[in-house]
Structures are given as C-alpha cells and as structure tokens.
Write an enzyme that holds these catalytic residues in place. Structure first.
Site, short mmCIF file in Angstrom:
data_model
loop_
_atom_site.label_atom_id
_atom_site.label_comp_id
_atom_site.label_asym_id
_atom_site.label_seq_id
_atom_site.Cartn_x
_atom_site.Cartn_y
_atom_site.Cartn_z
CE1 TYR A 178 0.50 1.83 4.26
CE2 TYR A 178 0.59 -0.25 4.55
CZ TYR A 178 0.70 0.87 5.05
OH TYR A 178 1.51 1.31 6.22
CB CYS A 179 1.82 3.89 -1.62
SG CYS A 179 1.01 3.84 -3.25
CB THR A 180 -0.25 8.34 -0.62
OG1 THR A 180 1.00 8.55 0.11
CG2 THR A 180 -1.19 9.52 -0.18
CB ILE A 207 -3.66 5.69 2.65
CG1 ILE A 207 -2.55 4.65 2.99
CG2 ILE A 207 -4.14 6.08 4.04
CD1 ILE A 207 -1.33 5.35 3.32
#
Length: 327
Positions: A178-180, A207
């Site tokens: 996951y990342c932004t 996110i």
C-alpha cells in the site's frame, strides 16, 4: 460549505512527445485556474491539483475525454481553500522515481500485483498468511501506517529496490502493498513479482481511497499528502495517533519542514517544541543564519535561493520546500 476541491490521480499510459504535452498541459491548467503539481513522463501522468469545484470538473472531464487517460481514477477531497499556491507541470523520466526504467523489469501497463478494492483489502489484511507492506518513505510511515505493517528504512521510493533482500523472509506469504494513492505500489508490486514473490497484491487507490470506502479502519495516525495540507485524517473507525515529537517524544500528529532551508527535513514536532525550537529539528539548525521565521505552521512556500555560481557562470538554485514525488 467547501467551495474548492483537491484531486489526486495517476495514469500509466504511453505519452508521445511528453515534454511538449507537459508544456501544453501546464497552460491548460492555468487557463482554468488550477494550482498544483503534475509530473509528466513518457510512461504517464501523476498529479495533485486543486481549485474550484467547477474548475476541477472541467479538468477531470478533459482528462477523461483523452483516450490515453480514460482509465484515470480521481480521488476527490473537498477543501476550504486551494491546497497549493502555484501551478507546476514538469516533464521527468518517471512519474514516480524508482530508478528502474527497464520495461523488461518494470512496466505497470503490463504486469503488477492483483488490485484489491478497499473492502477486499480490509477483509484480507489480518489473515495469518498475509504481510502488509508499506512502500512509502520514512517520514510518511512515521506519521501514519496500517496496524502491524512492515515498514522499510527508506528516504525516497528510489531506495525501495535495494530493500528487496530484506523482504525475502516473506516469500511464502501473500504480500499486500500500500501507499498514499496507489502509484508507488504499481512499481513496487511489479518489482516484487520480478524478484520471485508469487502472491503480490496492492491496495487499489491507496490509503486515501481506503479511508473513503472502508472508514480507514486500522490505519494508525495520519496520512502524509504532498500539498499544503501536509497530513489528512483517514481513520473514522478506530483512530489513534502513533507519531511522536522528535524533540521531546510526546505524541503528536503535527508534521513540519525544518525552518533551516538547508536542512528542510520533514519531521513531527509538537507545538510546545515548535515554538521553543523556532520550528527547527536541532539546536544547530536553530542557530543557522538562513533560518526562516516560524509562524507555527512549519510550512514554507517555495522560494528559489541562489546556491552557487559554477565555472560558466550559471546560477544553480535550491528550493525552500523539500521536493517530493507525488503519492
């Protein structure tokens, strides 16, 4: 009532004459009154822009009408004021800097991890055979991260490939990256697959989308964003603050740039230490002759500063706001 919006988006697609496109796209954005930061590369488009709801709709409609970008997914936040001061649109070799440009190794248009929608990610993340992997930089995951996530000691995403060997212990697990907003996961998951990881997944929309569609459950702390807001709340289900003040260790979610522009480090600092340290990370930075006035926010608008004069007399500049890749 909020009359402005901020849009986060990316699209991996082939752009011919990308440098020319970047120049034309900048003029278009300015013409409709947007501010923001967009990166254009031969491999696609990556941006965060802000403006009135009308301007944002015009922008989205125009981008989506272009067949190259028809699959672009916009994350939309209502904001009380524009999230940027100026409009920048620049050509770069990659839309997120990984240092990996060999299409035989990394090509998100051809091969990435399995995309999980937020509710699918929520259902899967706590299984015993799953490892949640944060592919963001230190200053991002120090501010907020998923509960029990594996984090990497990296200052920039371009450091991610060098950490692959540290992840070998998880090759028998399902890896959920996951990342932004999702863009880093496209390359991170592709690299993991190339390196022999067999079950690789990624949080679709990152996110930000997870907060909107799954309530942000078990995301601890705040999410760092690459605009004037600096950090946004994600978790409306079981929120906690996990970041601490660099100077005193007290729990705080406030992130700033060091007031010394030659340091300019992103770090968390409570209000008491902010005023005591004049927004600096150390006593050394506090005494620096170029230290900027601290107003309690720790945010500084970009102001080019002359750095030196090289042998041919060309000026080189540095920025007073730490540059960072979007997402």
């Amino acid at each position: 009532m909020n009359q402005y919006q901020t849009l986060l988006y990316y699209c991996y697609t082939t752009i011919e004459n990308a440098e020319e496109f970047a120049a034309d796209h900048l003029e278009f954005c300015k013409s409709i009154g947007l501010t923001g930061r967009i990166i254009v590369a031969d491999e696609g488009l990556n941006g965060t822009v802000s403006g009135t709801a009308e301007a944002c709709k015009t922008y989205m409609d125009t981008v989506l009408a272009d067949l190259r970008f028809a699959a672009t997914e916009f994350k939309i936040d209502d904001v009380s004021e524009p999230s940027f001061v100026k409009m920048h649109c620049r050509y770069k070799p990659e839309i997120v800097h990984s240092g990996l440009r060999d299409p035989n190794i990394i090509d998100p248009k051809k091969r990435t991890g399995v995309h999980l929608e937020p509710l699918e990610f929520l259902e899967m993340k706590d299984r015993d055979d799953v490892v949640i992997l944060d592919v963001r930089s230190n200053y991002e995951h120090n501010l907020g991260r998923f509960k029990n996530a594996v984090t990497l000691d990296i200052d920039n995403f371009r450091d991610f490939p060098s950490k692959i060997n540290e992840l070998a212990q998880y090759k028998d697990k399902k890896i959920l990256t996951y990342c932004t907003g999702g863009i880093k996961c496209e390359k991170a998951s592709a690299l993991l697959l190339h390196e022999g990881f067999t079950e690789v997944y990624q949080l679709h929309g990152g996110i930000i989308k997870y907060g909107k569609e799954a309530g942000g459950k078990d995301f601890e702390g705040k999410c760092y964003v690459f605009d004037n807001r600096v950090a946004v709340d994600v978790n409306t289900v079981n929120p906690v603050v996990v970041s601490t003040c660099r100077n005193c260790g007290k729990t705080t979610a406030k992130m700033i740039n060091c007031a010394n522009p030659e340091c300019n480090e992103h770090f968390t600092q409570c209000d008491d230490c902010g005023w005591a340290m004049d927004g600096c990370c150390s006593e050394e930075c506090k005494e620096h002759p170029r230290k900027r006035p601290y107003d309690g926010t720790g945010y500084y608008v970009k102001v080019p500063q002359q750095l030196n004069l090289n042998k041919i007399g060309r000026k080189e500049f540095i920025s007073d706001l730490r540059p960072a890749a979007l997402y």
